[in-house]
Write a protein that holds these residues in place. Structure first.
Motif, PDB file in Angstrom:
ATOM      1  N   PHE A 248       0.855  -1.102   0.092  1.00 51.37           N
ATOM      2  CA  PHE A 248      -0.171   0.084   0.062  1.00 51.37           C
ATOM      3  C   PHE A 248       0.774   1.327  -0.048  1.00 51.37           C
ATOM      4  CE2 PHE A 248      -2.750   3.190   2.323  1.00 51.37           C
ATOM      5  CZ  PHE A 248      -3.475   3.445   1.339  1.00 51.37           C
ATOM      6  N   ALA A 249       1.914   1.186   0.833  1.00 51.46           N
ATOM      7  CA  ALA A 249       2.900   2.284   0.821  1.00 51.46           C
ATOM      8  C   ALA A 249       3.542   2.449  -0.557  1.00 51.46           C
ATOM      9  CB  ALA A 249       3.905   2.042   1.946  1.00 51.46           C
ATOM     10  N   GLY A 250       3.902   1.501  -1.276  1.00 48.31           N
ATOM     11  CA  GLY A 250       4.586   1.573  -2.437  1.00 48.31           C
ATOM     12  C   GLY A 250       3.826   1.983  -3.610  1.00 48.31           C
ATOM     13  N   PHE A 251       2.555   1.620  -3.598  1.00 50.98           N
ATOM     14  CA  PHE A 251       1.460   2.104  -4.571  1.00 50.98           C
ATOM     15  C   PHE A 251       1.187   3.484  -4.255  1.00 50.98           C
ATOM     16  CE2 PHE A 251      -0.052  -2.695  -5.119  1.00 50.98           C
ATOM     17  CZ  PHE A 251       0.992  -2.788  -6.120  1.00 50.98           C
ATOM     18  N   SER A 252       0.933   3.809  -3.061  1.00 55.55           N
ATOM     19  CA  SER A 252       0.661   4.893  -2.905  1.00 55.55           C
ATOM     20  C   SER A 252       1.682   6.160  -3.151  1.00 55.55           C
ATOM     21  CB  SER A 252       0.383   5.269  -1.234  1.00 55.55           C
ATOM     22  OG  SER A 252      -0.744   4.495  -0.939  1.00 55.55           O
ATOM     23  N   PHE A 253       3.008   5.712  -2.981  1.00 57.47           N
ATOM     24  CA  PHE A 253       4.313   6.682  -3.376  1.00 57.47           C
ATOM     25  C   PHE A 253       3.849   6.741  -4.850  1.00 57.47           C
ATOM     26  CE2 PHE A 253       8.461   7.203  -4.749  1.00 57.47           C
ATOM     27  CZ  PHE A 253       8.881   8.457  -4.186  1.00 57.47           C
ATOM     28  N   MET A 254       3.698   5.586  -5.406  1.00 60.61           N
ATOM     29  CA  MET A 254       3.838   5.849  -6.997  1.00 60.61           C
ATOM     30  C   MET A 254       2.694   6.837  -7.486  1.00 60.61           C
ATOM     31  SD  MET A 254       4.421   1.860  -7.928  1.00 60.61           S
ATOM     32  CE  MET A 254       3.570   2.040  -9.526  1.00 60.61           C
ATOM     33  N   ALA A 255       1.637   6.724  -6.849  1.00 55.47           N
ATOM     34  CA  ALA A 255       0.306   7.342  -7.250  1.00 55.47           C
ATOM     35  C   ALA A 255       0.627   9.033  -7.045  1.00 55.47           C
ATOM     36  CB  ALA A 255      -0.792   7.043  -6.328  1.00 55.47           C
ATOM     37  N   VAL A 256       1.215   9.333  -5.871  1.00 61.44           N
ATOM     38  CA  VAL A 256       1.450  10.781  -5.585  1.00 61.44           C
ATOM     39  C   VAL A 256       2.591  11.073  -6.287  1.00 61.44           C
ATOM     40  CG1 VAL A 256       2.476  12.194  -3.654  1.00 61.44           C
ATOM     41  CG2 VAL A 256       0.770  10.363  -3.070  1.00 61.44           C
ATOM     42  N   ARG A 257       3.538  10.418  -6.489  1.00 62.76           N
ATOM     43  CA  ARG A 257       4.518  10.817  -7.869  1.00 62.76           C
ATOM     44  C   ARG A 257       4.145  11.179  -9.085  1.00 62.76           C
ATOM     45  NH1 ARG A 257       8.352  13.599  -6.738  1.00 62.76           N
ATOM     46  NH2 ARG A 257       9.603  12.906  -8.721  1.00 62.76           N
ATOM     47  N   ARG A 258       3.123  10.165  -9.467  1.00 57.91           N
ATOM     48  CA  ARG A 258       2.733  10.470 -10.812  1.00 57.91           C
ATOM     49  C   ARG A 258       1.659  11.515 -10.889  1.00 57.91           C
ATOM     50  NH1 ARG A 258       5.334   8.749 -14.835  1.00 57.91           N
ATOM     51  NH2 ARG A 258       3.212   9.435 -16.126  1.00 57.91           N
ATOM     52  N   PHE A 259       0.927  11.680  -9.844  1.00 58.59           N
ATOM     53  CA  PHE A 259      -0.117  12.944  -9.613  1.00 58.59           C
ATOM     54  C   PHE A 259       0.670  14.346  -9.705  1.00 58.59           C
ATOM     55  CE2 PHE A 259      -2.825  15.834  -7.451  1.00 58.59           C
ATOM     56  CZ  PHE A 259      -3.938  15.820  -7.996  1.00 58.59           C
ATOM     57  N   ALA A 260       1.809  14.214  -8.898  1.00 62.24           N
ATOM     58  CA  ALA A 260       2.671  15.502  -8.975  1.00 62.24           C
ATOM     59  C   ALA A 260       3.074  15.819 -10.154  1.00 62.24           C
ATOM     60  CB  ALA A 260       3.922  15.329  -7.923  1.00 62.24           C
ATOM     61  N   LYS A 261       3.588  14.933 -11.140  1.00 64.76           N
ATOM     62  CA  LYS A 261       3.895  15.019 -12.546  1.00 64.76           C
ATOM     63  C   LYS A 261       2.910  15.330 -13.448  1.00 64.76           C
ATOM     64  CE  LYS A 261       7.980  12.097 -12.577  1.00 64.76           C
ATOM     65  NZ  LYS A 261       8.345  10.958 -13.325  1.00 64.76           N
TER      66      LYS A 261
END
Length: 266
Positions: A248-261
């Motif tokens: 969950f932490a890994g997928f959330s981090f990916m989602a936040v990073r992609r959202f930032a971009k």
């Protein structure tokens, strides 16, 4: 001589991570998820798979607090919830392609609140296949202690949050025409590796322990099996919880990073 300056867009203030989240926005997100095509798909596939597999019990081994039909019912509930949440969350790709991410960056809606609503609404959507598979289990002879029914189906439902985060990351990373085909294929592969369809043992079970669905499936079935497989191997409750938190932490981090971009915020 005066100098003319171009008017600037008003700055939208955000007082907290949940700024801009309101009941109207949540209701809108829920209506978008419960469309006819998506609902029928999430209802039918887990139900059909359960009816095809609930009689395929292995010749050896037993379940301490129920029967094989209950074991399969819980696995298909986890699968259905995960696929519903991933498919629902991945629709964010359409918003990205339409330029909605840039609009979000100028609105009072804070990114954490926006993503949280996406995850929560996707988890609500995941309750549908869990309920359907649970009803099928009850009418087709799935037997388990009352505690098992409550805990296992609840874990299957709440565990869908892990895959909602994955769906958001996929939706922000891929184009809509690609994303529409990905959740079903990805979830089916992860379900097999996560010990949902066929009881795994030996090397395959060891590989399974490091896959995203292993933690949710093991935790959901723990009250049924006490952590034991049909071949007698034991799965740690602590290991299952760690698996859930880590993915969950890994997928959330990916989602936040992609959202930032996507919103131009690096």
């Amino acid at each position: 001589m005066s100098t003319l300056t171009a008017p600037t867009a008003p700055v939208r203030s955000r007082t907290s991570a949940l700024s801009g989240v309101n009941p109207t926005f949540v209701r809108y997100e829920l209506r978008r998820r419960f469309n006819r095509q998506t609902t029928i798909f999430t209802l039918l596939l887990p139900a059909v798979l359960y009816l095809a597999l609930f009689r395929t019990a292995p010749s050896h081994g037993s379940v301490p607090h129920g029967n094989f039909a209950a074991w399969m019912m819980i696995g298909l509930a986890v699968y259905g919830a995960a696929m519903a949440a991933t498919s629902s969350a991945a629709t964010i790709s359409v918003e990205k392609s339409a330029g909605w991410m840039r609009t979000i960056a100028l609105s009072p809606l804070a990114p954490p609140g926006y993503l949280l609503v996406k995850v929560l609404c996707s988890v609500v959507m995941a309750a549908v296949p869990v309920a359907i598979v649970g009803v099928l289990g009850a009418v087709t002879g799935a037997h388990a202690d009352p505690k098992v029914w409550v805990v296992s189906l609840l874990v299957a439902w709440i565990g869908a949050a892990v895959f909602a985060a994955l769906g958001i990351a996929m939706g922000l990373a891929l184009k809509p025409e690609v994303v529409m085909h990905m959740p079903g294929l990805t979830m089916t592969a992860l379900a097999f590796l996560g010990n949902l369809f066929i009881p795994l043992s030996g090397t395959m079970l060891e590989i399974s322990r490091y896959t995203p669905m292993y933690g949710v499936s093991t935790l959901a079935r723990y009250t049924l099996t006490d952590g034991y497989t049909f071949s007698g191997e034991h799965s740690s409750l602590t290991g299952a919880v760690f698996n859930i938190v880590a993915w969950f932490a890994g997928f959330s981090f990916m989602a936040v990073r992609r959202f930032a971009k996507s919103t131009g915020r690096q």
